[in-house]
Write a protein that holds these residues in place. Sequence first.
Motif, PDB file in Angstrom:
ATOM      1  N   MET A   1       0.848  -1.193   0.000  1.00 41.38           N
ATOM      2  CA  MET A   1       0.000   0.000   0.000  1.00 41.38           C
ATOM      3  C   MET A   1       0.883   1.242   0.000  1.00 41.38           C
ATOM      4  O   MET A   1       1.811   1.365   0.783  1.00 41.38           O
ATOM      5  CB  MET A   1      -0.915   0.000   1.215  1.00 41.38           C
ATOM      6  N   THR A   2       0.574   2.149  -0.913  1.00 41.72           N
ATOM      7  CA  THR A   2       1.347   3.378  -1.016  1.00 41.72           C
ATOM      8  C   THR A   2       1.034   4.287   0.158  1.00 41.72           C
ATOM      9  O   THR A   2      -0.115   4.455   0.542  1.00 41.72           O
ATOM     10  CB  THR A   2       1.010   4.117  -2.326  1.00 41.72           C
ATOM     11  N   ASP A   3       2.083   4.870   0.738  1.00 42.49           N
ATOM     12  CA  ASP A   3       1.879   5.797   1.844  1.00 42.49           C
ATOM     13  C   ASP A   3       1.638   7.198   1.310  1.00 42.49           C
ATOM     14  O   ASP A   3       1.929   7.514   0.162  1.00 42.49           O
ATOM     15  CB  ASP A   3       3.105   5.797   2.771  1.00 42.49           C
ATOM     16  N   GLY A   4       1.132   8.064   2.185  1.00 45.00           N
ATOM     17  CA  GLY A   4       0.966   9.464   1.833  1.00 45.00           C
ATOM     18  C   GLY A   4      -0.436   9.778   1.374  1.00 45.00           C
ATOM     19  O   GLY A   4      -1.251   8.891   1.118  1.00 45.00           O
ATOM     20  N   PRO A   5      -0.760  11.078   1.247  1.00 35.42           N
ATOM     21  CA  PRO A   5      -2.117  11.508   0.930  1.00 35.42           C
ATOM     22  C   PRO A   5      -2.606  11.066  -0.442  1.00 35.42           C
ATOM     23  O   PRO A   5      -3.800  11.069  -0.705  1.00 35.42           O
ATOM     24  CB  PRO A   5      -2.028  13.040   1.029  1.00 35.42           C
ATOM     25  N   MET A  36      -6.870  -1.709  -5.502  1.00 36.62           N
ATOM     26  CA  MET A  36      -7.425  -1.286  -4.214  1.00 36.62           C
ATOM     27  C   MET A  36      -8.016  -2.464  -3.445  1.00 36.62           C
ATOM     28  O   MET A  36      -7.936  -2.516  -2.214  1.00 36.62           O
ATOM     29  CB  MET A  36      -8.506  -0.229  -4.414  1.00 36.62           C
ATOM     30  N   VAL A  37      -8.612  -3.403  -4.169  1.00 35.64           N
ATOM     31  CA  VAL A  37      -9.185  -4.581  -3.513  1.00 35.64           C
ATOM     32  C   VAL A  37      -8.086  -5.373  -2.813  1.00 35.64           C
ATOM     33  O   VAL A  37      -8.248  -5.828  -1.679  1.00 35.64           O
ATOM     34  CB  VAL A  37      -9.941  -5.458  -4.529  1.00 35.64           C
ATOM     35  N   VAL A  38      -6.945  -5.525  -3.482  1.00 39.90           N
ATOM     36  CA  VAL A  38      -5.804  -6.209  -2.860  1.00 39.90           C
ATOM     37  C   VAL A  38      -5.361  -5.458  -1.614  1.00 39.90           C
ATOM     38  O   VAL A  38      -5.148  -6.060  -0.545  1.00 39.90           O
ATOM     39  CB  VAL A  38      -4.636  -6.325  -3.863  1.00 39.90           C
ATOM     40  N   GLU A  39      -5.224  -4.141  -1.702  1.00 35.51           N
ATOM     41  CA  GLU A  39      -4.778  -3.329  -0.572  1.00 35.51           C
ATOM     42  C   GLU A  39      -5.763  -3.401   0.595  1.00 35.51           C
ATOM     43  O   GLU A  39      -5.359  -3.505   1.760  1.00 35.51           O
ATOM     44  CB  GLU A  39      -4.598  -1.875  -1.011  1.00 35.51           C
ATOM     45  N   LEU A  40      -7.055  -3.354   0.289  1.00 31.59           N
ATOM     46  CA  LEU A  40      -8.055  -3.373   1.344  1.00 31.59           C
ATOM     47  C   LEU A  40      -8.110  -4.740   2.025  1.00 31.59           C
ATOM     48  O   LEU A  40      -8.222  -4.829   3.253  1.00 31.59           O
ATOM     49  CB  LEU A  40      -9.423  -2.994   0.781  1.00 31.59           C
ATOM     50  N   PHE A  95     -13.069  -9.659  -4.462  1.00 35.27           N
ATOM     51  CA  PHE A  95     -14.060  -8.656  -4.073  1.00 35.27           C
ATOM     52  C   PHE A  95     -14.928  -9.196  -2.943  1.00 35.27           C
ATOM     53  O   PHE A  95     -15.149  -8.525  -1.928  1.00 35.27           O
ATOM     54  CB  PHE A  95     -14.935  -8.284  -5.282  1.00 35.27           C
ATOM     55  N   ALA A  96     -15.435 -10.421  -3.104  1.00 30.44           N
ATOM     56  CA  ALA A  96     -16.291 -11.011  -2.081  1.00 30.44           C
ATOM     57  C   ALA A  96     -15.533 -11.248  -0.779  1.00 30.44           C
ATOM     58  O   ALA A  96     -16.116 -11.207   0.312  1.00 30.44           O
ATOM     59  CB  ALA A  96     -16.886 -12.326  -2.588  1.00 30.44           C
ATOM     60  N   GLY A  97     -14.220 -11.489  -0.888  1.00 27.94           N
ATOM     61  CA  GLY A  97     -13.411 -11.708   0.303  1.00 27.94           C
ATOM     62  C   GLY A  97     -13.384 -10.516   1.235  1.00 27.94           C
ATOM     63  O   GLY A  97     -13.180 -10.668   2.446  1.00 27.94           O
ATOM     64  N   LEU A  98     -13.616  -9.315   0.701  1.00 22.02           N
ATOM     65  CA  LEU A  98     -13.636  -8.120   1.539  1.00 22.02           C
ATOM     66  C   LEU A  98     -14.745  -8.210   2.584  1.00 22.02           C
ATOM     67  O   LEU A  98     -14.531  -7.941   3.770  1.00 22.02           O
ATOM     68  CB  LEU A  98     -13.845  -6.868   0.680  1.00 22.02           C
ATOM     69  N   VAL A  99     -15.939  -8.583   2.156  1.00 21.60           N
ATOM     70  CA  VAL A  99     -17.057  -8.637   3.096  1.00 21.60           C
ATOM     71  C   VAL A  99     -16.892  -9.802   4.066  1.00 21.60           C
ATOM     72  O   VAL A  99     -17.299  -9.715   5.236  1.00 21.60           O
ATOM     73  CB  VAL A  99     -18.409  -8.714   2.359  1.00 21.60           C
TER      74      VAL A  99
END
Length: 271
Positions: A1-5, A36-40, A95-99
Motif C-alpha cells: 500500500m502506497t503511503d501518503g495523501p 485497491m481490492v488487494v490493498e483493502l 471482491f467477495a473476500g472483503l465482506v
Amino acid sequence: MTDGPEASLLVEELDEAIAVIRLNRPARLNALTREMVVELNEALAVIAVNRTVRAVILTGSGRGFCAGQDVAAADARNRTAPSGLVERYYWQEQFAGLVDRIRAMPQVVIAAVNGPCAGVGMALALAADIRLASRSARFLNAAVRLGLTAGESGMSYFLPRLIGASRAFEILITGRTVEAEEAERIGLVIRLTDDEALMDEAEALARQILVNSPFATEHTKRLVWQNVDAPSFTAAIELENRAQILASMTEDYKEATAAFIDRRPPRFQGK
C-alpha cells in the motif's frame, strides 16, 4: 500500500484502539480498482490480528463512500484485454473476500457512509456491524442495469437480514436508489448526521463500545452473526449459554461486578 495523501487507501489510528480505513480516490467517488481490492484485503487482515485495535471505522474521502467497482477500468479491460473465466472468478472472490473479512474480524466495524454508496461499496457497508450515514448518503446496487446479478459480494445475504426479504427483493430487482432518509426509516442505517458531523458521530460510537469488556464485545459480535443463521432457537440458546459461561470465567467479569458494587467505572484488562 502506497503511503501518503495520494495513496488510494489510507489507514489511520485515532488512538491505539480505533483504526480508520479511508478509501481515497475522491475524484472517482472512491470506486474500487483491482489494486485497491488487494490493498483493502491486506489492511483488513493486518487489523484483524491486532488485538489492541477494538473498533474500525470504514469511510471514504471526499463526497462519497464508494461508487462500487471502477466501471471505467473494467470497460478498458473489456475493450483491450478481456479477462477469461478463471481470471474473472479469481477477482470475484477477491471482491467477495472483503465482506467475508469484515464479518469475521473480531473488531466491531462501523461504516460511516458519506455520500454515494453503490455496488461493492454498498456490500462493504452492509457487511459492517453498524452503519451510520450522512444526509447526503445514497445506496444503490445497479448490477441488474449492467447485465449482472444483484447478488454481489454478500448483498443477497445481508440485505434481507437487515431490512426484510420483501423490501430487499424490491430494491435489488429494480436497481433503484435508496436515499438517506429511507435508509434510516427501513433500518439500513441506525441514524443520519450532518455531513460534517459524521466522523465525530462514528468516533463517539466507537468510544462507547470501548468502555465495555473486550471479550464480551468480541463474542457478542460472534453470537449475533452466528445466530442470524441459527438452525433453531435451541441451537441459538446453546451457543449463548456457552459464550456466557466463558465470559463469566474472565477476570474482566470479576472486575465488572466489583466495580458495580463499588460504584466506580470498571478497569478492563482484556483477560
